[in-house]
Enzyme design. Structure first.
Site, PDB file in Angstrom:
ATOM      1  N   ASP A   1       0.870  -1.173   0.000  1.00  0.00           N
ATOM      2  CA  ASP A   1       0.000   0.000   0.000  1.00  0.00           C
ATOM      3  C   ASP A   1       0.913   1.232   0.000  1.00  0.00           C
ATOM      4  OD1 ASP A   1      -2.324   1.680   0.485  1.00  0.00           O
ATOM      5  OD2 ASP A   1      -1.565   1.865   2.537  1.00  0.00           O
TER       6      ASP A   1
ATOM      7  N   ASP B   1      -0.253   5.008   0.570  1.00  0.00           N
ATOM      8  CA  ASP B   1      -0.588   6.108   1.482  1.00  0.00           C
ATOM      9  C   ASP B   1      -0.668   5.653   2.932  1.00  0.00           C
ATOM     10  OD1 ASP B   1      -0.717   8.098  -0.450  1.00  0.00           O
ATOM     11  OD2 ASP B   1      -2.755   7.538  -1.000  1.00  0.00           O
TER      12      ASP B   1
END
Ligand SMILES: [Mg+2]
Length: 249
Positions: A8, A10
């Site tokens: 991932d 953010d």
């Protein structure tokens, strides 16, 4: 053995909170909306989170999150709501301009480069995520980049992951022989438990990993409680702990 890592972006590899604050302050200034304050941020975050969660449950379209949150927010502040779309466009650009790494994530990913297949798996917009990848240098490190806007489905939906797995298999077929663990050959179709998703969000990353049947590593630096019925294979406080999970290094 792990043969593919889905990162991932953010609030896992990059500090989104810092970028969000900077982008909102600048956007407010550029649109002549006055000073953006911390109290405003709190109100905005409530609206924003509610809409992203609706999207993750499949109850809302992406544009209704991106533009709709600003329409709602400006309405709440008593400001002109008709600028929401233009404000969001500029916001997406600005988000890509502030890069703040988490836990030396750049060095960490660089140290894994050409040792294992590394993918980005992100729900952000194409405009913002492309800017972040370029300005962070991650575009030169990731082997594959999966952005929900390009795929046409969001984490945690299985529709996000299925095309990713196809790309991963294709990549491995061509390139796995060059990776040090492979003994110079392609090891065959990748299995679900040979992939891991590493992310901070229970609702998108971990639920997505659960739906897709791959290994799940919850990056939980703030020590948040696990308040949902989810399978978590690993929980880490720092990204440095990842090397203990990817034992091939
Ligand atoms: Mg995240």
């Amino acid at each position: 053995m792990i043969r593919a890592v889905l990162w991932d972006l953010d609030n896992t590899l990059l500090d989104f909170d810092v970028a969000e604050w900077e982008a909102l302050c600048t956007d407010f200034r550029e649109f002549g909306l006055g000073e953006f304050t911390e109290d405003m941020l709190k109100d905005y975050m409530v609206i924003n989170r509610r809409r992203w969660q609706a999207l993750e449950r499949g109850e809302m379209e992406k544009q209704e999150v991106l533009e709709g949150r600003f329409r709602e927010f400006f309405g709440f502040l008593g400001k002109d709501t008709s600028i929401a779309a233009a404000f969001n466009d500029r916001y997406q650009e600005l988000l890509g301009e502030t890069i703040c790494f988490r836990d030396d994530s750049y060095e960490l990913l660089k140290s894994y480069q050409r040792k294992v297949l590394q993918c980005m798996a992100s729900n952000g917009t194409k405009k913002a995520q492309t800017g972040k990848l370029k300005n962070s240098g991650f575009d030169k490190i990731f082997d594959l980049c999966f952005i929900s806007e390009e795929i046409g489905a969001e984490k945690p939906s299985i529709d996000f992951f299925t095309p990713c797995f196809e790309e991963i298999d294709k990549w491995l077929m061509e390139r796995e022989k060059d990776l040090p663990y492979s003994g110079g050959k392609y090891l065959g179709n990748i299995k679900k438990d040979e992939m891991i998703i590493i992310g901070d969000s229970l609702t998108s990353d971990i639920r997505g990993g659960n739906n897709a049947g791959i290994k799940c590593c919850w990056y939980n630096p703030k020590n948040l409680p696990l308040n949902q019925d989810l399978r978590i294979d690993y929980e880490i406080k720092s990204l440095q702990e990842v090397k203990d999970i990817l034992q091939i290094f």
